[in-house]
Design a protein around this motif. Structure first.
Motif, PDB file in Angstrom:
ATOM      1  N   ASP A 181      -2.180   3.930   4.174  1.00 52.45           N
ATOM      2  CA  ASP A 181      -3.431   4.643   4.015  1.00 52.45           C
ATOM      3  C   ASP A 181      -4.282   3.941   2.950  1.00 52.45           C
ATOM      4  OD1 ASP A 181      -5.110   6.977   2.603  1.00 52.45           O
ATOM      5  OD2 ASP A 181      -4.651   7.590   4.656  1.00 52.45           O
ATOM      6  N   PRO A 182      -5.619   3.894   3.129  1.00 53.51           N
ATOM      7  CA  PRO A 182      -6.460   3.274   2.099  1.00 53.51           C
ATOM      8  C   PRO A 182      -6.270   3.875   0.708  1.00 53.51           C
ATOM      9  CG  PRO A 182      -7.719   3.571   4.107  1.00 53.51           C
ATOM     10  CD  PRO A 182      -6.406   4.254   4.330  1.00 53.51           C
TER      11      PRO A 182
ATOM     12  N   GLN B 141      -3.455   4.678  -0.638  1.00 52.03           N
ATOM     13  CA  GLN B 141      -2.337   3.961  -1.239  1.00 52.03           C
ATOM     14  C   GLN B 141      -2.781   2.597  -1.754  1.00 52.03           C
ATOM     15  OE1 GLN B 141       1.289   4.529  -1.779  1.00 52.03           O
ATOM     16  NE2 GLN B 141       0.547   2.821  -3.038  1.00 52.03           N
ATOM     17  N   ALA B 142      -3.583   1.903  -0.949  1.00 51.33           N
ATOM     18  CA  ALA B 142      -4.106   0.614  -1.392  1.00 51.33           C
ATOM     19  C   ALA B 142      -4.998   0.800  -2.620  1.00 51.33           C
ATOM     20  CB  ALA B 142      -4.877  -0.061  -0.265  1.00 51.33           C
TER      21      ALA B 142
ATOM     22  N   GLU C 201      -9.604  -0.920   2.148  1.00 48.75           N
ATOM     23  CA  GLU C 201      -9.445  -0.911   3.602  1.00 48.75           C
ATOM     24  C   GLU C 201      -8.813  -2.211   4.093  1.00 48.75           C
ATOM     25  OE1 GLU C 201     -13.058  -0.023   5.601  1.00 48.75           O
ATOM     26  OE2 GLU C 201     -13.258   1.978   4.727  1.00 48.75           O
TER      27      GLU C 201
ATOM     28  N   ALA D 124      -5.143  -2.122   3.113  1.00 51.55           N
ATOM     29  CA  ALA D 124      -4.476  -1.086   3.908  1.00 51.55           C
ATOM     30  C   ALA D 124      -4.259  -1.559   5.341  1.00 51.55           C
ATOM     31  CB  ALA D 124      -5.287   0.201   3.882  1.00 51.55           C
TER      32      ALA D 124
END
Length: 277
Positions: free
Chosen positions: A177-178, A180-181, A168, A171
């Motif tokens: 978007d989390p 993706q992180a 989070e 991101a």
């Protein structure tokens, strides 16, 4: 007062999980001797060591030391020089929260490496600068757990919210978007200075690495300068991103930028852009 958009990390150290040592592979890639010419300035905090205290030598960067240093600084702005392979994740979380909740503007300068827990600390900056030859590395939390297989399984389960919290944070900085992180973390991703800026995990290069010929016109470099100038006006990161999105969608003169709820901010951005073109 700075309105920082970085989310808090509301986690404490589980009693049966420790994280005192950085990944040994990171130590091999860490150049411990990096310094800056203004490291002795009254508003500069140097984090140029492993995160967390070494029980034998007493060295390392601790939340207790950073809290005391923050209390001693009387300047309106704080600069954090960061070059660390990471270390104790929980100390890193505490330092991140200390910087995040400080009302003053915080600029983080990644001199060489900000890896693991140190990359979390970097995300607390209102502006994150990185060396052109610097690196930022993100991965899932490393821990040391002791016990039988049930204890190991419980330790793994314990770390799920910690990885989610880190995702989070990354991101929020990158505007992704989390998930993706989380994918970056799963892959233990290394970002060069250029890649970190492209991913928006960093805002700009260190001053010494900025090429003057790239700072004219209304392209990406100009937009980054506008973002930096807006940040100095204490405009929240979320608002800056929305405003810059309008600017990116407007080729040519900035006068055609779509109006925003706060017209003063849009007027300020137009004025800044006009000075750069």
């Amino acid at each position: 007062m700075t309105l920082r958009s970085a989310p808090p990390i509301s986690l404490s150290r589980p009693p049966r999980v420790q994280a005192y040592e950085p990944d040994p592979g990171l130590l091999d890639r860490w150049q411990a001797g990096l310094r800056t010419t203004d490291a002795s300035a009254a508003n500069v905090i140097s984090m140029l060591d492993v995160i967390g205290a070494d029980g034998w030598t007493g060295e390392g960067v601790t939340a207790r030391h950073i809290a005391a240093t923050l209390r001693s600084i009387t300047a309106d702005e704080i600069t954090v020089d960061l070059n660390s392979p990471g270390g104790d994740f929980f100390e890193g979380v505490a330092i991140y929260n200390l910087l995040r909740q400080d009302p003053r503007r915080v600029t983080v300068r990644i001199l060489g490496l900000a890896a693991s827990a140190a990359s979390v600390i970097a995300m607390a900056g209102d502006e994150v600068q990185i060396g052109r030859a610097g690196f930022l590395m993100v991965h899932n939390a490393w821990v040391v757990a002791v016990g039988n297989r049930h204890d190991m399984a419980a330790a793994a389960e314990t770390m799920v919210p910690f990885d989610a919290a880190m995702a989070e944070v990354y991101a929020a900085k990158a505007g992704v978007d989390p998930a993706q992180a989380g994918a970056w973390m799963d892959a233990e991703t290394w970002f060069t200075g250029t890649q970190a800026i492209d991913a928006e995990l960093a805002d700009r290069f260190l001053a010494a690495d900025v090429i003057e010929t790239e700072t004219s016109g209304s392209g990406p470099s100009a937009l980054k300068r506008i973002d930096s100038l807006l940040a100095k006006q204490n405009i929240p990161r979320s608002e800056r991103r929305a405003l810059l999105a309008d600017l990116r969608g407007t080729p040519g003169a900035a006068a055609s930028v779509m109006p925003r709820a706060d017209d003063d901010w849009a007027a300020l951005a137009r004025s800044l852009l006009q000075t750069l073109t």
